[in-house]
Design an enzyme around this catalytic site. Structure first.
Site, PDB file in Angstrom:
ATOM      1  N   GLU A 166       2.048   1.283   0.919  1.00  0.00           N
ATOM      2  CA  GLU A 166       3.349   0.662   1.425  1.00  0.00           C
ATOM      3  C   GLU A 166       4.704   1.365   0.994  1.00  0.00           C
ATOM      4  OE1 GLU A 166       3.637  -3.216   1.295  1.00  0.00           O
ATOM      5  OE2 GLU A 166       1.852  -3.659   2.463  1.00  0.00           O
ATOM      6  N   GLU A 356      -5.094  -3.522   4.686  1.00  0.00           N
ATOM      7  CA  GLU A 356      -4.567  -5.099   4.067  1.00  0.00           C
ATOM      8  C   GLU A 356      -4.049  -5.904   5.247  1.00  0.00           C
ATOM      9  OE1 GLU A 356      -1.160  -5.615   1.575  1.00  0.00           O
ATOM     10  OE2 GLU A 356      -1.746  -4.071   0.230  1.00  0.00           O
TER      11      GLU A 356
HETATM   12  O1  IFM Z   1       1.144  -8.834  -2.026  1.00  0.00           O
HETATM   13  C1  IFM Z   1       1.517  -7.834  -0.942  1.00  0.00           C
HETATM   14  C2  IFM Z   1       0.873  -6.544  -1.542  1.00  0.00           C
HETATM   15  O2  IFM Z   1       1.120  -6.154  -2.442  1.00  0.00           O
HETATM   16  C3  IFM Z   1       1.468  -5.215  -0.539  1.00  0.00           C
HETATM   17  N1  IFM Z   1       1.351  -5.887   1.020  1.00  0.00           N
HETATM   18  C4  IFM Z   1       1.729  -7.233   1.310  1.00  0.00           C
HETATM   19  C5  IFM Z   1       1.011  -8.097   0.323  1.00  0.00           C
HETATM   20  C6  IFM Z   1       1.588  -9.651   0.721  1.00  0.00           C
HETATM   21  O3  IFM Z   1       2.971  -9.626   0.889  1.00  0.00           O
END
Ligand code: IFM
Length: 456
Positions: A166, A356
């Protein structure tokens, strides 16, 4: 009930990140990271929480791998803590640090789980931040050295890698908004950081490939379906600009050697510190694009904006009526289908991995020790059905990673938001597989499920 199914060989995984689960922050020579410094500075993290112990995964490696087996995972996305490998972000690698990840990788391989590491999930060595951090050009070279060194040490047993997690989140929250480490509030620093991270992505990719051939390299990009929050044409254009800045600002410099159009006033090349030849250096021949997605964002055109973006986010759903997780995030599965299809269309059917997706719900154990988190099961049903729809419509999605294996340290929210398929008692470290974890194991075993929800 309709059956939702996935292609043969589809990877079923879960995801975590080093600072969010490991603890052991002072062990085996690990250096200080920006998140150690930030979380120990009063006022930055809810409840004064920090990752000193977190889920204690540094000491519970075998137990966590056993959980992955219980969840029938075929892939495990974790991250490597840069300050465990180079405590000050440069110089020789620390064998003890590499050894922890080598043991993890070997334990995964021994039970047939794909190790799927990310090289950077936000724990920059504090020393590099003291030298200027991500806005400083030298950090790109430092990162490429680190990436090459890690691949040199583990590339004999790990084939699939992510460079960053990210990039648009850690640059904006860390350097523009100051709500994540290192806590700076400086738009110019943010703009420069985005360019240095793009340079780092290209340089790291080349450094990794020169250490090992045959690697599959990607990055986990944060995405959100950007939709107009009003009926005006200007709102639709604003949504496109937000898509450019938040979804593909780190994709197009890698794939196409250019920045997408995000600013009404044109690319702020001087403020970003772009030099001749840089857009060749940002190129990275990524083998797959990792998609992290939680929700959608509604945008409107904004008149005044000294930075030339002219976009106003008007909330995820723009209203209170929609279903929300305990974190207040809108539950909107179509966002995942739409983003997978948009990337498929815009980048000529790239290989995609959902790196994710998940939800925070606070359910804990009842008197019998069961965690009946049915809202999480419903969430996953909806989003997985959306992935299956995208695949049926032509997206080449190879795997899905639930965020997260464990309840963990949720950055500025501390331990208040629980994303795990496995409940963690943060006082004792005890793990309890939630109902959603058992459900996920079944889905992974059957490579699909009977949908109990209607899809719009
Ligand atoms: O916990 C985070 C992760 O580290 C990065 N993406 C979003 C998740 C939830 O906020």
């Amino acid at each position: 009930m309709a059956r939702v199914s996935f292609p043969e060989g589809f990877q079923w995984g879960t995801a975590t990140a080093s600072y969010q689960i490991e603890g052991g922050v002072r062990e085996d020579g690990r250096g200080e990271s920006i998140w150690d410094r930030f979380s120990h500075t009063p006022g930055n993290v809810l409840g004064g929480d920090n990752g000193d112990v977190a889920c204690d995964s540094y000491h519970r490696l075998a137990e966590d791998v056993a959980l992955l087996r219980e969840l029938r995972c075929t892939s495990y996305r974790f991250s490597i803590a840069w300050p465990r490998i180079q405590p000050e972000g440069k110089g020789p690698i620390l064998e003890a640090g590499i050894d922890y990840y080598r043991r993890l990788v070997d334990a995964l391989l021994a039970c047939g789980i794909r190790p799927f590491p990310t090289l950077y999930h936000w724990d920059l060595p504090q020393r590099l931040e003291d030298d200027g951090g991500w806005p400083e050009r030298d950090t790109a070279g430092r990162f490429a050295d680190y990436a090459g060194a890690v691949v040199g040490a583990l590339g004999d047993r790990v084939a699939d890698w992510m460079i960053f997690n990210e990039p648009s989140v850690f640059t904006s929250l860390g350097y523009a908004l100051g709500v994540h480490a290192p806590g700076r509030r400086d738009v110019d620093a943010f703009l420069r950081a985005t360019h240095v991270v793009n340079l780092a992505q290209g340089e790291a990719c080349r450094a990794m490939r020169s250490e090992h051939s045959g690697l599959r390299i990607g990055t986990a990009f944060n995405t959100s379906a950007c939709e107009p929050g009003g009926d005006d044409e200007a709102d639709a254009a604003a949504a496109e600009r937000w898509h450019a800045l938040t979804n593909v600002w780190f994709v197009e410099p890698a794939l196409l050697g250019r920045y997408p159009d995000a600013f009404v006033t044109g690319l702020p090349a001087d403020r970003m510190g772009i030099r001749d030849g840089d857009l060749e250096r940002t190129r990275a021949d990524l083998d797959f694009l990792g998609i992290n997605l939680y929700n959608r964002t509604l945008l409107r055109h904004q008149g005044e904006d000294p930075n030339g973006l002219h976009v106003l986010p008007v909330g995820p759903s723009g209203g209170d009526e929609g279903e929300k997780t305990d974190f207040g995030w809108e539950v909107w599965p179509n966002a995942l289908r739409d983003i997978l299809l948009r990337f498929t269309r815009d980048y000529d059917t790239p290989v995609l991995e959902v790196t994710e997706n998940g939800c925070a719900y606070g359910d804990g154990p009842d008197e019998r020790g069961h965690v009946a988190d049915t809202r999480r099961i419903r969430f996953y049903e909806g989003y997985l059905a959306a992935v299956a729809e995208a695949i049926a419509a032509g997206a080449d999605v190879r795997g899905y990673h639930a965020w997260s294996l464990l309840d963990n340290f949720e950055w500025a929210e501390g331990f208040s938001q629980r994303f795990g398929l496995v409940h963690v008692d943060f006082a004792t470290g005890a793990r309890t597989v939630k109902a959603s974890g058992r459900w996920y194991a079944q889905v992974a075993t059957e490579n699909g499920f009977e949908a109990s929800l209607e899809r719009d």
